[in-house]
Write an enzyme that holds these catalytic residues in place. Structure first.
Site, PDB file in Angstrom:
ATOM      1  N   HIS A 103      52.873  44.518  33.281  1.00  0.00           N
ATOM      2  CA  HIS A 103      51.877  45.542  32.965  1.00  0.00           C
ATOM      3  C   HIS A 103      52.457  46.531  31.952  1.00  0.00           C
ATOM      4  CE1 HIS A 103      49.767  43.904  36.338  1.00  0.00           C
ATOM      5  NE2 HIS A 103      50.664  44.319  37.204  1.00  0.00           N
ATOM      6  N   GLU A 120      52.931  50.293  39.936  1.00  0.00           N
ATOM      7  CA  GLU A 120      52.376  49.871  41.222  1.00  0.00           C
ATOM      8  C   GLU A 120      53.466  49.707  42.271  1.00  0.00           C
ATOM      9  OE1 GLU A 120      50.421  46.111  40.685  1.00  0.00           O
ATOM     10  OE2 GLU A 120      52.166  45.178  39.779  1.00  0.00           O
ATOM     11  N   HIS A 178      56.977  40.226  37.023  1.00  0.00           N
ATOM     12  CA  HIS A 178      56.866  40.034  38.469  1.00  0.00           C
ATOM     13  C   HIS A 178      55.835  38.973  38.827  1.00  0.00           C
ATOM     14  CE1 HIS A 178      53.728  43.025  37.479  1.00  0.00           C
ATOM     15  NE2 HIS A 178      53.041  42.467  38.469  1.00  0.00           N
ATOM     16  N   ARG A 198      49.537  38.123  31.308  1.00  0.00           N
ATOM     17  CA  ARG A 198      49.981  36.936  32.039  1.00  0.00           C
ATOM     18  C   ARG A 198      50.960  36.161  31.155  1.00  0.00           C
ATOM     19  NH1 ARG A 198      45.156  34.755  32.804  1.00  0.00           N
ATOM     20  NH2 ARG A 198      44.692  36.061  34.605  1.00  0.00           N
TER      21      ARG A 198
END
Length: 319
Positions: A103, A120, A178, A198
């Protein structure tokens, strides 16, 4: 307005990697066998949460923030963010491995997408035997090495794979490569953003034989190539807020509730409680509201005094 604990209608997302644990373990009314996400609290465009209980039922989260900004968000949060709700709360069921992804940070997300970045954290609610996650690089890397391994389909050899169990916590700063592994049920707290690059999807295809879009070029300057230390240790002292994660975007505490617990807040920020196990009630003045595992509750900042009662494991999140 007499404010009360707010719950919202979950927004379900089918995913190629999803399953049925949101129903079997969290009491969610999913109708698909590939439901990967339950968005519990969201103001993402097109996916705005609707209140499901009490006098405000049927109103959206954005509507009530516009009507009662200080009372819902809190004086400090409203001052810092305006009428934007800055966080997004989800439960995730990974029947299969998620894609390897990254991200962008605030600066890059604002420049490219007019969006927040996506810092996050994950709290592992349940883990099948042998489950693991991918978080960052085993050793410091660089763009050239990364691209070479991506082309040769050997990316997994330079990424850190960590076995996980229920109760584990991971904090993922933007730029951290991740992937959530198969067999995990996770509570996720993040900035309000749906921006994901992605990197690799294990060459999977959907029901129509199509592969999912990759964002290899866009990710190159979003990745942090340094080794990271994402796993967080925390205490589990009963009937108190045990700090798990503290960052500029949110603080998350773990509350092992066993009996009664009294709260007194200063109205500067909202509080969100995710019930990851057990049952409990919240008493506001003379009224009690009952909740169970899988519920996510928004406590408006205007409620400064309340009491918990029950036996439950809770995540407490605020700004």
């Amino acid at each position: 307005m007499n404010f009360y604990p707010l719950v919202f209608t979950p927004i379900f997302k089918e995913r190629i990697w999803g399953g049925t644990k949101l129903k079997t373990q969290l009491h969610k009314s999913i109708t698909s066998s590939i439901t990967g996400e339950s968005w519990e609290l969201s103001t993402v465009n097109g996916d705005v949460s609707i209140i499901s209980n009490g006098e405000l039922a049927g109103k959206s989260l954005t509507d009530i923030i516009k009507e009662f900004p200080n009372e819902i968000l809190g004086t400090r949060v409203f001052k810092d963010f305006g009428s934007q709700f800055p966080l997004l709360f989800k439960y995730l069921d990974a029947r299969e491995d998620l894609s390897i992804q990254v991200h962008p940070n605030d600066e890059l997300a604002q420049k490219r997408h007019n969006s927040f970045g996506k810092t996050e954290m994950w709290y592992v609610m349940q883990a099948d035997e042998g489950s693991s996650i991918i978080v960052g690089f085993k050793e410091d890397s660089n763009a050239k090495e990364y691209v070479g391994h991506l082309k040769n389909k050997t990316l997994l050899t330079i990424l850190e794979t960590i076995p996980v169990k229920a109760g584990d916590v991971f904090f993922l700063e933007t730029g951290t490569v991740h992937a959530i592994g198969a067999g995990l049920l996770i509570a996720e707290i993040q900035q309000t953003s749906d921006i994901t690059y992605r990197l690799y999807d294990f060459d999977r295809v959907d029901a129509n034989g199509n592969t999912r879009e990759l964002h290899v070029e866009m990710a190159l300057d979003a990745i942090n190539y340094k080794k990271t230390h994402a796993q967080k240790r925390y205490q589990r002292i009963e009937n108190r807020s045990n700090e798990m994660v503290e960052c500029s975007y949110f603080t998350t505490n773990f509350i092992p509730l066993n009996g009664q617990l009294q709260f007194q807040k200063d109205k500067s920020t909202f509080h969100v409680y995710m019930c990851t196990d057990g049952n409990f009630s919240i008493k506001v003045e003379d009224t009690s509201y009952h909740f169970q595992k899988g519920d996510t509750i928004l406590m408006p900042a205007a409620i400064s005094n309340y009491q918990f009662d029950g036996v439950a494991s809770l995540l407490e999140i605020y700004i």
